[in-house]
Design a protein around this motif. Structure first.
Motif, PDB file in Angstrom:
ATOM      1  N   MET A  13      -4.661 -11.689  -5.761  1.00  0.00           N
ATOM      2  CA  MET A  13      -5.458 -10.502  -5.421  1.00  0.00           C
ATOM      3  C   MET A  13      -6.146  -9.993  -6.698  1.00  0.00           C
ATOM      4  N   ASP A  14      -7.454  -9.812  -6.649  1.00  0.00           N
ATOM      5  CA  ASP A  14      -8.142  -9.332  -7.850  1.00  0.00           C
ATOM      6  C   ASP A  14      -8.201  -7.802  -7.875  1.00  0.00           C
ATOM      7  N   ALA A  15      -8.723  -7.275  -8.997  1.00  0.00           N
ATOM      8  CA  ALA A  15      -8.734  -5.818  -9.200  1.00  0.00           C
ATOM      9  C   ALA A  15      -9.531  -5.101  -8.115  1.00  0.00           C
ATOM     10  N   GLN A  16     -10.617  -5.747  -7.687  1.00  0.00           N
ATOM     11  CA  GLN A  16     -11.463  -5.130  -6.662  1.00  0.00           C
ATOM     12  C   GLN A  16     -10.689  -4.973  -5.348  1.00  0.00           C
ATOM     13  N   GLN A  17      -9.949  -6.023  -4.985  1.00  0.00           N
ATOM     14  CA  GLN A  17      -9.151  -5.972  -3.751  1.00  0.00           C
ATOM     15  C   GLN A  17      -8.050  -4.924  -3.877  1.00  0.00           C
ATOM     16  N   THR A  18      -7.415  -4.890  -5.052  1.00  0.00           N
ATOM     17  CA  THR A  18      -6.365  -3.901  -5.285  1.00  0.00           C
ATOM     18  C   THR A  18      -6.911  -2.494  -5.111  1.00  0.00           C
ATOM     19  N   ASP A  19      -8.082  -2.251  -5.689  1.00  0.00           N
ATOM     20  CA  ASP A  19      -8.719  -0.939  -5.569  1.00  0.00           C
ATOM     21  C   ASP A  19      -8.998  -0.580  -4.119  1.00  0.00           C
ATOM     22  N   ARG A  20      -9.483  -1.592  -3.381  1.00  0.00           N
ATOM     23  CA  ARG A  20      -9.826  -1.342  -1.987  1.00  0.00           C
ATOM     24  C   ARG A  20      -8.585  -0.959  -1.189  1.00  0.00           C
ATOM     25  N   PHE A  21      -7.487  -1.686  -1.419  1.00  0.00           N
ATOM     26  CA  PHE A  21      -6.246  -1.374  -0.695  1.00  0.00           C
ATOM     27  C   PHE A  21      -5.701  -0.012  -1.112  1.00  0.00           C
ATOM     28  N   ARG A  22      -5.828   0.299  -2.407  1.00  0.00           N
ATOM     29  CA  ARG A  22      -5.333   1.595  -2.883  1.00  0.00           C
ATOM     30  C   ARG A  22      -6.104   2.722  -2.191  1.00  0.00           C
ATOM     31  N   LYS A  23      -7.429   2.543  -2.119  1.00  0.00           N
ATOM     32  CA  LYS A  23      -8.271   3.561  -1.489  1.00  0.00           C
ATOM     33  C   LYS A  23      -7.894   3.731  -0.011  1.00  0.00           C
ATOM     34  N   GLN A  24      -7.695   2.586   0.665  1.00  0.00           N
ATOM     35  CA  GLN A  24      -7.332   2.599   2.076  1.00  0.00           C
ATOM     36  C   GLN A  24      -5.994   3.330   2.278  1.00  0.00           C
ATOM     37  N   LEU A  25      -5.022   3.030   1.397  1.00  0.00           N
ATOM     38  CA  LEU A  25      -3.702   3.639   1.510  1.00  0.00           C
ATOM     39  C   LEU A  25      -3.772   5.146   1.243  1.00  0.00           C
ATOM     40  N   LEU A  26      -4.569   5.528   0.240  1.00  0.00           N
ATOM     41  CA  LEU A  26      -4.680   6.948  -0.085  1.00  0.00           C
ATOM     42  C   LEU A  26      -5.358   7.721   1.042  1.00  0.00           C
ATOM     43  N   GLU A  27      -6.360   7.086   1.661  1.00  0.00           N
ATOM     44  CA  GLU A  27      -7.028   7.737   2.793  1.00  0.00           C
ATOM     45  C   GLU A  27      -6.069   7.910   3.956  1.00  0.00           C
TER      46      GLU A  27
ATOM     47  N   LYS B 111       7.643 -14.282   0.117  1.00  0.00           N
ATOM     48  CA  LYS B 111       6.420 -15.058   0.324  1.00  0.00           C
ATOM     49  C   LYS B 111       5.204 -14.145   0.330  1.00  0.00           C
ATOM     50  N   LYS B 112       4.034 -14.740   0.135  1.00  0.00           N
ATOM     51  CA  LYS B 112       2.809 -13.943   0.127  1.00  0.00           C
ATOM     52  C   LYS B 112       2.479 -13.439   1.531  1.00  0.00           C
ATOM     53  N   ILE B 113       2.174 -12.150   1.627  1.00  0.00           N
ATOM     54  CA  ILE B 113       1.707 -11.588   2.895  1.00  0.00           C
ATOM     55  C   ILE B 113       0.210 -11.871   2.995  1.00  0.00           C
ATOM     56  N   PRO B 114      -0.260 -12.453   4.094  1.00  0.00           N
ATOM     57  CA  PRO B 114      -1.692 -12.763   4.211  1.00  0.00           C
ATOM     58  C   PRO B 114      -2.552 -11.497   4.090  1.00  0.00           C
ATOM     59  N   LEU B 115      -3.679 -11.632   3.398  1.00  0.00           N
ATOM     60  CA  LEU B 115      -4.570 -10.479   3.203  1.00  0.00           C
ATOM     61  C   LEU B 115      -5.022  -9.884   4.534  1.00  0.00           C
ATOM     62  N   ALA B 116      -5.237 -10.740   5.522  1.00  0.00           N
ATOM     63  CA  ALA B 116      -5.697 -10.260   6.828  1.00  0.00           C
ATOM     64  C   ALA B 116      -4.681  -9.290   7.431  1.00  0.00           C
ATOM     65  N   ARG B 117      -3.402  -9.596   7.216  1.00  0.00           N
ATOM     66  CA  ARG B 117      -2.352  -8.706   7.736  1.00  0.00           C
ATOM     67  C   ARG B 117      -2.377  -7.370   6.995  1.00  0.00           C
ATOM     68  N   LEU B 118      -2.577  -7.416   5.686  1.00  0.00           N
ATOM     69  CA  LEU B 118      -2.602  -6.181   4.899  1.00  0.00           C
ATOM     70  C   LEU B 118      -3.837  -5.354   5.219  1.00  0.00           C
ATOM     71  N   ARG B 119      -4.934  -6.045   5.520  1.00  0.00           N
ATOM     72  CA  ARG B 119      -6.145  -5.303   5.897  1.00  0.00           C
ATOM     73  C   ARG B 119      -5.912  -4.558   7.207  1.00  0.00           C
ATOM     74  N   ALA B 120      -5.228  -5.220   8.139  1.00  0.00           N
ATOM     75  CA  ALA B 120      -4.967  -4.602   9.444  1.00  0.00           C
ATOM     76  C   ALA B 120      -3.920  -3.511   9.326  1.00  0.00           C
ATOM     77  N   LYS B 121      -2.961  -3.704   8.397  1.00  0.00           N
ATOM     78  CA  LYS B 121      -1.871  -2.739   8.235  1.00  0.00           C
ATOM     79  C   LYS B 121      -1.536  -2.627   6.754  1.00  0.00           C
ATOM     80  N   PRO B 122      -2.258  -1.763   6.037  1.00  0.00           N
ATOM     81  CA  PRO B 122      -2.113  -1.688   4.578  1.00  0.00           C
ATOM     82  C   PRO B 122      -0.711  -1.277   4.117  1.00  0.00           C
ATOM     83  N   SER B 123       0.068  -0.633   4.991  1.00  0.00           N
ATOM     84  CA  SER B 123       1.396  -0.190   4.573  1.00  0.00           C
ATOM     85  C   SER B 123       2.468  -1.251   4.828  1.00  0.00           C
TER      86      SER B 123
END
Ligand SMILES: [Zn+2]
Length: 119
Positions: free
Chosen positions: A1-15, A89-101
């Motif tokens: 996961m790159d910094a941009q993706q991390t930022d996006r997930f952080r923003k999503q979680l904070l919202e 194991k790695k959680i697929p990004l698609a799953r985290l996008r659907a459920k960031p928590s």
């Protein structure tokens, strides 16, 4: 996961965190205050339990979600966000996008939902 993706997930979680927190706040104003309920003695609580069961459930669900979001933010900072908390194991990004928590991969989540995994 790159910094941009991390930022996006952080923003999503904070919202998500902000919206759950404001929901809880609204609930606290209109509903039976959580603090008062906790101060009651167990016997009285049992009598009142049925009447406020639905409300309590909602608040507990919100609190659980809030905890999950905070945990996810911690995992994000620690760099373990994408790692399943159970099997590693790695959680697929698609799953985290659907459920960031989410903190579990799909397999472990299914095990947990089926009661095969501890809390
Ligand atoms: Zn897993």
């Amino acid at each position: 996961m790159d910094a941009q993706q991390t930022d996006r997930f952080r923003k999503q979680l904070l919202e998500q965190r902000a919206s759950v927190a404001s929901e809880m706040e609204a609930h606290r104003i209109t509903g039976d205050p959580v603090e008062d309920r906790e101060r009651r003695d167990p016997e009285e609580q049992a009598v009142n339990a049925t009447a406020s069961l639905v409300e309590t459930r909602i608040t507990e669900d919100d609190e659980n979600l809030l905890k999950k979001i905070d945990l996810a933010l911690e995992r994000l900072d620690a760099g373990t966000y994408q790692q399943c908390a159970n099997c590693g194991k790695k959680i697929p990004l698609a799953r985290l996008r659907a459920k960031p928590s989410a903190s579990l991969c799909l397999n472990c989540q299914e095990d947990k939902d089926a009661g095969r995994l501890g809390p």
